[in-house]
Every structure is written in C-alpha cells, then in structure tokens.
Design a protein around this motif. Sequence first.
Motif, short mmCIF file in Angstrom:
data_model
loop_
_atom_site.label_atom_id
_atom_site.label_comp_id
_atom_site.label_asym_id
_atom_site.label_seq_id
_atom_site.Cartn_x
_atom_site.Cartn_y
_atom_site.Cartn_z
N THR A 46 11.07 -6.63 -41.84
CA THR A 46 11.45 -7.34 -40.63
C THR A 46 10.34 -7.22 -39.59
O THR A 46 9.65 -6.21 -39.51
N THR B 208 17.25 -2.76 -49.73
CA THR B 208 17.28 -4.22 -49.96
C THR B 208 15.89 -4.81 -50.11
O THR B 208 15.76 -6.00 -50.36
N LYS B 209 14.84 -3.95 -49.95
CA LYS B 209 13.45 -4.41 -50.01
C LYS B 209 13.22 -5.57 -49.04
O LYS B 209 12.69 -6.61 -49.38
N THR B 210 13.67 -5.32 -47.79
CA THR B 210 13.56 -6.35 -46.76
C THR B 210 12.64 -5.87 -45.64
O THR B 210 12.85 -4.81 -45.06
N PHE C 230 11.43 -1.77 -42.39
CA PHE C 230 11.54 -2.00 -43.82
C PHE C 230 12.78 -1.30 -44.35
O PHE C 230 12.95 -0.10 -44.15
N ASP C 231 13.66 -2.07 -44.98
CA ASP C 231 14.86 -1.53 -45.61
C ASP C 231 14.56 -1.32 -47.08
O ASP C 231 14.43 -2.28 -47.84
#
Length: 204
Positions: free
Chosen positions: A199, A195-197, A191-192
């Motif tokens: 994976t 960037t609220k991403t 979780f980034d």
Amino acid sequence: MVPTTITLHNTGNPLSPAANERGWLTNPANPRQASFHIVVDEREAIECIPLSENAWHAGDGSGSKSGNRTSIGVEICESGNYAKTLDNAVKLVAGMLKDRGWGVDRLRRHWDWSKKICPRLMYDDGKWTGWIDFKNRVNAELKGADNVKLDSEKVNVIVNGKKIKDGKLENGVTYVPLRAVGDALGATIGFDNKTKTATLDMKV
C-alpha cells in the motif's frame, strides 16, 4: 554460542560509521558492557566478535534461550548514505542466512527480545513497515529475485523533480522500488505479508 537467529539493530548514532562503532567496543572511556557481532555501513561490514561467542545486544539477560545467548547481533549504521547501507545489510544478512540454510523466519528485531524500539529507523510509529520491507528484500535476495536480467536497462527515475533510486526497464516496462517512490512523495508505505498486499498512502 550456537546461534539460532540473527538480530538486527540500528546504531542510534547518525554520525558514526562502522569503523567508529568497532572502535567504540574497545575504547577505554566506554563504560558500557553492550556489544555486537557485526556492524555494517555504506562501505563495509566489520566482524567485531566471533560468531561463535556471545555478545550483549538483545537486552534480555543471560538465560539459555535469550537473544544474548542464541542470536548473532548485526548493527546497521545510520551515518552516510543510509539507502546504500541498507542495500549492504540486505546482502550481508541474506548471505548469512544462505550459508546456514536458514530463511527470513530466523530474523529478529532487538524489539523481539526486550521491546526496545530498535531497529528504530524501521519502526514507523509502531507499524514496522521498514522491518517488513527489509525482510522482504532479504527474502528476494535469497530467491535471486533482485538479479538484473541481461536484457534489462537502468532507468533514471524522477518524482516531483527529485531523483530517486534507479529503476530498470524490462520488456518495455519500468520497475521502480515502491518505497523509493513513496519516500519521494512523503507517503506511507505498508505491506501485509499475509495477503501480499503493498500500500502507498499519501498524507493529507
């Protein structure tokens, strides 16, 4: 002590529940001077030392700004149903933050004070994906994002024949924790936060 942060740990003992960890503090055979404020497992949380007193859990000495002098130490047990223990820890920590008017920026790892790999079950070979996930869950609990709506239904979820954590059905859509799916598939979850991403990477 006037605490300014909350520090999370894993006990490092896969066989010991909260009551045993509490007993370890006062066991005459225990030669260590380490201690902690609260320990939580799949069934309960036990306050062992008043939160207004210092505990020796951060490994960074006794300076006025050290974790030992400024942070509440919470031990997360590794025994029993660890997923349930994490659920309890999320609710416990979110409640402590809410009571103090704090956000997740007040959370610390043992690692943050003295670079010890702890909470070790959140380390993930240095990626700390478990820690990121824990903070996100606490933040969601603070915001009420995990509250189940009245019109939602519990859904049994099976991945590759394996029952995982229950999902919920809302407006025809099934929601399932990404980590539960990833763990069932042997995948790596990331979780980034910038960037609220999220994976999910399958191992080759």
